[in-house]
Structures are given as C-alpha cells and as structure tokens.
Design an enzyme around this catalytic site. Sequence first.
Site, PDB file in Angstrom:
ATOM      1  N   ASP A 240       5.256   4.111  -3.820  1.00  0.00           N
ATOM      2  CA  ASP A 240       5.709   3.895  -5.193  1.00  0.00           C
ATOM      3  C   ASP A 240       6.595   5.097  -5.527  1.00  0.00           C
ATOM      4  O   ASP A 240       6.527   6.150  -4.883  1.00  0.00           O
ATOM      5  CB  ASP A 240       4.549   3.740  -6.186  1.00  0.00           C
ATOM      6  CG  ASP A 240       5.015   3.060  -7.481  1.00  0.00           C
ATOM      7  OD1 ASP A 240       6.245   3.006  -7.712  1.00  0.00           O
ATOM      8  OD2 ASP A 240       4.162   2.590  -8.259  1.00  0.00           O
TER       9      ASP A 240
HETATM   10  C1  BGC Z   1       6.583   1.350 -10.477  1.00  0.00           C
HETATM   11  C2  BGC Z   1       6.918   0.339  -9.392  1.00  0.00           C
HETATM   12  C3  BGC Z   1       8.404   0.154  -9.320  1.00  0.00           C
HETATM   13  C4  BGC Z   1       9.055   1.503  -9.051  1.00  0.00           C
HETATM   14  C5  BGC Z   1      10.560   1.438  -8.965  1.00  0.00           C
HETATM   15  C6  BGC Z   1       7.358   2.637 -10.309  1.00  0.00           C
HETATM   16  O1  BGC Z   1       7.188   3.463 -11.411  1.00  0.00           O
HETATM   17  O2  BGC Z   1       5.206   1.629 -10.470  1.00  0.00           O
HETATM   18  O3  BGC Z   1       6.280  -0.877  -9.653  1.00  0.00           O
HETATM   19  O4  BGC Z   1       8.723  -0.774  -8.333  1.00  0.00           O
HETATM   20  O5  BGC Z   1       8.726   2.390 -10.104  1.00  0.00           O
HETATM   21  O6  BGC Z   1      11.102   1.224 -10.220  1.00  0.00           O
END
Ligand code: BGC
Length: 766
Positions: A240
């Site tokens: 993530d």
């Molecule tokens: C989120 C993800 C997301 C990623 C990219 C993170 O903060 O938890 O679900 O895909 O950011 O935006």
Amino acid sequence: MVTQPSRTPLATEHLVGSLTLEEKASLLSGRDFWHTQGVERDGVAIPAVMVTDGPHGLRKQAEGGDHLGLGSSVPATCFPTASALGSTWDPDLLTRVGAALGLETRAADVAVLLGPGANIKRDPRCGRNFEYLSEDPVLSGDLAAALIRGIQSQGVGASLKHFAVNNQESDRMRVSAEVDERALREIYLASFERAVTRSDPWTVMCSYNKVNGTYASQHRFLLTQVLREEWGWDGLVVSDWGAVRDRVAALEAGLDLEMPSSGGRTDADVVAAVRAGTLDEAVVDGAVRNFLRLVDRTVDAVEAPATFDVDAHHALAREAAAAAAVLLRNEPVDGAPLLPLATDGAGVVVLGEFARTPRYQGAGSSLVNPTRLDTALDALRAAVGDDVPFAPGFTIPEGREVAGAGAATDADSLLAEAVALADGAGTVLLFLGLPAVDESEGYDRTTIALPDAQLRVLEAVAAVNPRVVVVLAGGGAVSVAEWQQHAPAVLETWLGGQAAGSAVVDVLTGAVAPSGRLAETIPVRLRDVPAWGAFPGAFGTVGYGESILVGYRWYDTRDLAVAYPFGHGLGYTTFAIDEVTAVARGAGSDATVDVSARVTNTGDRAGAEVVQVYVGDPDAVVARPERELKAFAKVALEPGESRIVSFSLDSRALAFWHPVLHRWSVEGGAFVVSVGRSSRDLAASVRIEVDGDDVALPLSRMSTISELLANDVAGPVVQPMVDGLEPELRSMADDMPAVVLVDFGMAGFDAATLDAVVERANAARA
Ligand code: BGC
C-alpha cells in the site's frame, strides 16, 4: 481477452541474469506516485508500467499525484462502490462491471487497477466500509473474484487489497490487529483466499497495519507462506502507498514492489544489504521475476489502442446501482405498500437535499471524476413529469461540525418548507443519508446514526403525512430502529455511483424490481455490534476478542435482535423456497454436500430471489457460529415460474481451522444445512451426518483421562483407573491429566508404562 505472457521464461531468466543489482533493485520500487521504474539500455527494454486506483472507477491523475483524492483525475465511469456491488449478490453482473473497469483501465494505458478490496466489514463504523463488499468471507471472496475476472479479462491486472486484517481506518498505519488463528483463517484470510484461488489476481496489495505485531508489509507468514506456498499464487505483491517501513525486511518477507517512489533511498538499502551479505540476491531475483511477469501479462493490452463507450458504461453503472438497492421494508398504508409508486407519479413530492445533490461515492484514494452524474430529482421528473415538487429539507454539512445561529434558522425554515410540501401530498419520497464528511478513507465513524437534522425532518414530515418512503444513501450501515416507524417504506441505496440517481428511480417506479440483499447486518444499536468496546483499540493495538463471531455470526449465535439480518431484502413480488435437499458424500477433507432447492415466484410481477445456503455444526468440539453462508445464487423468475437451484459444497463448507493442528478439519457428526432468504429467514433445514477427520490432538502423558478413554488403544488401559469412582470423583478424574493419577498410584503402573501406551496409541492413529 486475456493476454498471454509475451516473454518466455528463458528470456526472463536471461534478463534477470543480465541486469545489474542496481537495476534489479530499481525495478522493485516506484518511479513516482503511479509508475514503476523501467530499464532501457543496450539489449534491455523493460517498460515502466502505470497503476492507478481504484475499486469502482479509474482515477488516473493527469499530472503529478497524490493518494488522497485531492488532485483531479481524467473522467471515468464511477460505478457503484463496493458496499453497493456487494449488495447485488450477483457475480455475473460484477464480472461485467469488472470488464468495463478493465476496459477503461486499458483505454487509459494503465496496466493495473488498484482494487477490489476484500477486507471484511468487521464493524459498521469503519470509514472505508464503502470500499468493502461484505461482513461474510464467502460473499466477499466470490464477488471480489468476479470483479477480478472481469478486470483481467481485458488484459490488465487487478490488485486485491488490503492484505490483511485492515478493518478500520483509525491508526491504520500503525495499529496491530490482534487476531486469533481461527478468526484469521475462517474470516479474514478466507475472503482473500476465495478471491485469490478463484480469480488469480495479478497483484495483491499489502495493508498498512500490523497483524499480531508485524507490519503486513513485512509479514512473511502472510506474504509468502499463506499467499504463495499455501494458495499457490504467483503474482506480484505491491505495498500500500507508504506501507513499507523496512524495505529489506519487506523484500525478504515477500513484498515485491514498493509504492510510491522512495526517491532511490530504499533501492540503495537493498543494494547495500546484498553487498553486505545480509540479503540473498536470490530474493531480489525472485521479486524481479514477479515484476517481469506482471509486465509480460499487461504489456500487450496496454500497448493496444482501446476506447470505451461512455453511454454503455453509464448504463451498466445504472443497472448495477439498481441491482444493489435493498428494499428494507415496504409496509402497507391504507391496504397497499407505498412501493412501487403508481405509474403516473401523481401526488409524489420529493424531499431531502440528497435528491438533487447525490451522495454517490466515498472520499479518499477511490474518488472518481465521473463522466456524468444523474440526480434522482431529475430522473424522477423525467420519468413522471416536470412538476414533481421538491424541497431540500436540510443542508448537507460540509465540515465535520456545523453550528451557529444562522444554521439553526436555516434549518427551521428548510424544515417548515418540507413539512408544508408533505402536508396533503400523495406520497413523500424523503432522501436521507450520510454526509460525505461522515465516512472516508483515513478515519472511522463514531456513530451509525443519521444526522439529527435529517431525523427531525423525517419526524415532522411523518407527523403530517404517513405515506413516507425513505431513500437512504451512505457507504455503511446506518441505524434505522429509532426512526423507521415513521417510514413505512425504506430503500437502502448505498453509494451507487454516477448513475445512482436514475437507478433509484428505476426501482421506485418499478421499472426495475428491487433485488439487492444486505451484505452486512443492520444492528438495532451500535452497542450490539461484535467489536463494541474493542474497536478501534488504543495504544497501537486493537483486539479481535469476538474472534470468528463477526457480523451475523455474532447476532445469530447470541440470538440478538437485529434491525435487519444479513441477506435480507424485499422485492415487489413474493417467493417460496421448498423441496430442499442436502446429501453428504465422502468423508473428512473429501466430503461434499449436494444441496438443492426449488424457488418459485409466487407473486404477480417478475423479480429475483437470492437463494442462500447456510451450514451449522451444532455439536462441535470448538465454538462454531450458529450458521455460516456457504453458497448463494441469484435467480430471476417471471410470475409463477419455478427453478431448481443446485449447489455443490466442498469440505471447506463443513470445516473449521484447527488452531493446534494448524489445518482445516471436518469434525464428524451432524451438520445442519439450511436454505433461505436471509440468515434469519430459513425456508428449511436438513440434518446430515458426515464422517469426519480425527480432530483430537496427539496423546501425551498430560492427556486427560477422558481424552485417553476416547482412544481405542489407550482407553482400555486407563479404564480400570476410574472404574468404581463415585460420580463426582469420576467427573473430576475425567478432566485430570493421566500422569497425575498415575503419580497418585491410582493406575497400578508407572509413568513410563503410560508413555509406552500413549506411544502405541499415537502410532495406531498415524
Ligand atoms: C490506499 C490504497 C490506494 C493507494 C493508492 C492508499 O492510501 O489505502 O487503497 O490504492 O493509497 O492511492
């Protein structure tokens, strides 16, 4: 269309062998927010790939990037969010939605769409529940698999997220989810397991949080043992965004790609660790192979030109939003239910700001810039006439607090205007919901109540007109018990995407029959929820004391009243389920159960029923939920039509995760197979007998008398030790380790003899 890898394994091996260590390390982290790094030099051409959010629509940011939804993105179809898609209970529909998402991804030259999410809705307060499908792992896993199959049918990858046990937003970047082994396997991992094994996502995204003390990004058990070794998965694990705390430890644990860019800092850490001999270069090579596999899988699709039909995708978003709407109640008023509305819409008035300012998606990284936006008010006027009166009734707060004398005065006059319009109207459609500020990625709700200002309007309107239909919008369950007596009909529409406005009108008018079912229980009170008192934890940990009793498993096992049970949803027709049969075959891990039932549309309108199969193990050695969903099917039927639906359950439908033997175990004995319309509305239950696995632990001198008595070899040897004991003493002795009684001299043999008996008994079981 699924592209096949264009590079042969041999070429991959050659490439891995010819890249420098620095180049290999660079492939394993981002170039910027949304791109990976490539390598271009003599004889080597590895393209950078682009990945973007998100689960219900593409969020491709034109330039630069952020992950909080702040920067605008190119227009894309905003499909219903996962809370709505989950309520469709329709894998075929979700595969079509996935294919549309995949095509838009491809048309934007993006290789991976960052979704879907398969985290379990542990608590209705989770701010990101709108991005998750269900409180149940079978429903969540099957629907996530359907979306992934659709996305990947277009030759681009999906990213199943957030692996694992990310069930809250509070402290999400640090908190340790303290979860026991059974809950982990039977609930939280089970959702991902179904999705992974049924759809083979090309990437999986690890979560931010820790699981039992270890960051998910560094969790070897999760990322390597479970995901790859047990589930046989060969994709790419991506972090993530910002989830990596120790890049070298993460790589060793099985995390391949760190996102977003670390500016080269952590690439240097990897190179230094290999040079220092603390990281085996083979680990780096393995991750590079996983990365190259993703490039191979996606390159053809990304390079091929593609376009999509904006109108067709909007129509699909509308179909999905209508299929997601759950008719919670539709009580008769003056002898007839309020819904569907009379076709000419005569006398209908529309109240509630949400009717003209729709709430249709959630906030954060999944925020889509929609290609268009329907409102319910416009759609209703288009359907029944331009003269449908409207009053907003309340304002939607933009900040987390609204206060001040001005606001109160406005509220009073808005309320008075709404009441005046409702007075004497034929039917009142009142659009209520959660303000956007109430739910978002990044924080949780503290209440599941609707805002007071809205409830005041409902109460005042209901006082002058009993014919009130409440249409709810929101990404998570809201409590209804305290107000639903004012609304004979309640339609929950979740966050239905850009076509939600027209879709809800399709359902209200009866152009589409409501067929959504609750993918999450609506509790009577917040304090009834399973994680009450534990959620969201404190001081960096959150306990999962309710263990496997998540969602309806909790309410049904404890026989607690709920406002609406899991699986519930009404239509405009009626259904009967009968001729339920369940036949078990085989034993233990080879056991299967064939279930069938007849479902009949007994009303006078077309509609769809969701036939739900639940299994319970009433007499188990471990605590088990009252019943658990194991299969389901959505069946569309014309009036009077019947269909036989059949399900084939495998042994996992019967098994529990043995927390000491660390494997799935089917305990022999009776199981109850129930078929119904919700976890509380069962048409019939059939008792079956299944021969099970040996779930007992290996015997030892510390085994109790009763454990030894249950064994064919040891039983006869220890039986004389307890023969003739008074009942109270016998009960006490049964629960005592055998060696203690031997030491008391009650056996007539010594501990060494006991050990020999135990050894023989264990050998006979092996
Ligand atoms: C989120 C993800 C997301 C990623 C990219 C993170 O903060 O938890 O679900 O895909 O950011 O935006």
